[in-house]
Write an enzyme that holds these catalytic residues in place. Structure first.
Site, PDB file in Angstrom:
ATOM      1  N   LYS A  60      -5.954   5.696   9.728  1.00 10.28           N
ATOM      2  CA  LYS A  60      -6.139   6.654   9.252  1.00 10.28           C
ATOM      3  C   LYS A  60      -5.941   6.583   7.188  1.00 10.28           C
ATOM      4  O   LYS A  60      -5.629   8.037   7.616  1.00 10.28           O
ATOM      5  CB  LYS A  60      -5.104   7.425   9.997  1.00 10.28           C
ATOM      6  CG  LYS A  60      -5.030   8.249  11.230  1.00 10.28           C
ATOM      7  CD  LYS A  60      -4.550   9.363  11.753  1.00 10.28           C
ATOM      8  CE  LYS A  60      -4.510   9.419  13.362  1.00 10.28           C
ATOM      9  NZ  LYS A  60      -3.820  10.055  13.582  1.00 10.28           N
ATOM     10  N   LYS A  87     -10.852   4.481  22.215  1.00  6.88           N
ATOM     11  CA  LYS A  87      -9.931   5.138  23.170  1.00  6.88           C
ATOM     12  C   LYS A  87     -10.539   6.550  22.922  1.00  6.88           C
ATOM     13  O   LYS A  87     -10.953   7.416  21.805  1.00  6.88           O
ATOM     14  CB  LYS A  87      -8.007   5.240  22.591  1.00  6.88           C
ATOM     15  CG  LYS A  87      -7.430   5.380  21.721  1.00  6.88           C
ATOM     16  CD  LYS A  87      -6.649   5.563  21.395  1.00  6.88           C
ATOM     17  CE  LYS A  87      -6.523   6.528  20.227  1.00  6.88           C
ATOM     18  NZ  LYS A  87      -5.097   7.353  19.835  1.00  6.88           N
ATOM     19  N   LYS A 118      -8.689  12.765  20.204  1.00  4.90           N
ATOM     20  CA  LYS A 118      -8.964  14.498  19.125  1.00  4.90           C
ATOM     21  C   LYS A 118      -9.471  14.580  18.277  1.00  4.90           C
ATOM     22  O   LYS A 118     -10.360  15.474  18.057  1.00  4.90           O
ATOM     23  CB  LYS A 118      -7.049  15.162  18.891  1.00  4.90           C
ATOM     24  CG  LYS A 118      -6.342  15.457  20.445  1.00  4.90           C
ATOM     25  CD  LYS A 118      -5.585  16.707  19.718  1.00  4.90           C
ATOM     26  CE  LYS A 118      -4.259  16.409  20.985  1.00  4.90           C
ATOM     27  NZ  LYS A 118      -2.843  16.354  20.594  1.00  4.90           N
TER      28      LYS A 118
END
Ligand code: TYM
Length: 326
Positions: A112, A192, A195
């Site tokens: 991130k 994976k 969201k």
């Protein structure tokens, strides 16, 4: 005595990966253990930019989703992390025991932080806050998906370091992994389901409409073999579908593969979509019902926070004593 703790970020309605990797075990663990705490970790979610209005809604949406999935606020303590200030306080103490190099390779930071958003101190310290969440209740078991294992290892290390320096205080928390520990993206079965995936058809939310679910599975990326087999190494796409199918129907992978003999993958995608729809239809209806009752959800969360705080403050007082604060 066994104590369970786990958390989920309030970044919108949970998806199939959250459900099969974690929430399903959360539900099952209720009533089997001494104490069970589940936290909506809003402090973690602001490690990347969040819109305040959306965050506020998200906390309630996740609370509604957890209850709809079967978390019973009478049998487990369901609460919002920021309502229990000891999480942040213990985070500071544990941060002072953690070296910078130990954090550099952990997943949140690696994925991130980027050149544009260089990454905040909060994002870097993310795993320490997670360790604090777990240790604050002297938790022994932490049901999570596979992507959280490195964070769990940090929590274990931190517990050991604290115990060594200040005397035996924290049990070493153990991860509990479900069979479907890693649900893959429907657009890219090597990554994976997540969201934050920008690809529209990659992620199935537990409140998706039947039509959305059909569309997403119909477009799921598989390979050029039409047979249904389970071979995650060589056929990640179809194997992901098989794993999802088995999990939502409560069957084993072998049973599901056996049943699907003779089906082409295109037909099989349809079968899986229908199984997912069947599993989540009642949950979707319940989420909708609960979402309309913000007053109830807020009451559940504030009662949960009270109960969590009672436990947290006892442990944090012990920490203060051991460090020499009191
Ligand atoms: P979060 O909010 O990303 O996800 C919540 C749970 O869902 C699991 N999960 C998955 N499992 C299988 N396949 C997937 N594709 C998938 N995607 C998500 C996660 O492993 C997780 O169990 N850092 C945590 C939140 C947290 C926490 C904690 C967890 C904060 N403090 C203390 C345990 C204990 C997170 O971001 O989860």
């Amino acid at each position: 005595e066994e104590r369970v703790f786990s958390g989920i970020q309030p970044t919108g309605i949970p998806h199939l990966g959250n459900y099969l990797g974690a929430l399903e075990s959360w539900v099952r663990l209720q009533g089997q253990h001494g104490s069970v705490l589940y936290s909506i970790v809003d402090l973690h979610s602001i490690t990347v930019p969040q819109d305040p209005a959306r965050l506020r809604t998200s906390v309630l949406d996740v609370a509604a989703s957890l209850i709809a999935c079967g978390i019973d606020p009478e049998r487990s303590i369901l609460f919002q992390q920021s309502q229990v200030s000891e999480h942040t306080e213990l985070c500071w103490v544990l941060g002072c025991l953690t070296s910078i190099p130990r954090l550099r390779h952990l997943p949140q930071w690696k994925t991130k932080s980027n050149r544009k958003n260089e990454g905040s101190v909060g994002l870097f310290a993310y795993p320490i806050l997670q360790a604090a969440d777990i240790l604050l209740y002297k938790s022994t078991h932490v049901p999570v998906g596979e992507d959280q294992i490195q964070h769990l290892e940090l929590a274990q290390d931190t517990a050991r370091i604290f115990n060594q320096k200040y005397g035996d205080c924290f049990p070493i928390p153990q991860p509990l992994l479900s069979v479907t520990r890693k649900v893959k993206s429907l657009r890219d079965p090597t990554s994976k389901m997540s969201k934050s995936d920008p690809r529209k058809l990659a992620t199935v939310n537990i409140t998706d409409t039947p039509d959305d679910i059909r569309l997403k599975f119909r477009k799921a990326v598989t390979d050029f073999t039409s047979e249904v087999t389970f071979d995650p190494e060589n056929r990640p796409g179809v194997s992901n579908l098989v794993a999802i199918h088995a999990a939502v129907t409560g069957q084993t992978v072998e049973e599901v593969v056996h049943q699907s003999e003779g089906l082409e993958t295109a037909q099989y995608k349809h079968v899986v979509a229908e199984a997912v729809i069947q599993k989540f239809s009642p949950i979707r209806a319940e989420v909708q019902r609960l979402r309309a009752d913000a007053g109830y959800l807020e009451k559940v969360l504030s009662r949960g926070a009270e109960k969590a705080k009672e436990r947290a403050s006892v442990v944090y007082q012990e920490v203060r004593r051991r460090i020499g604060f009191s």
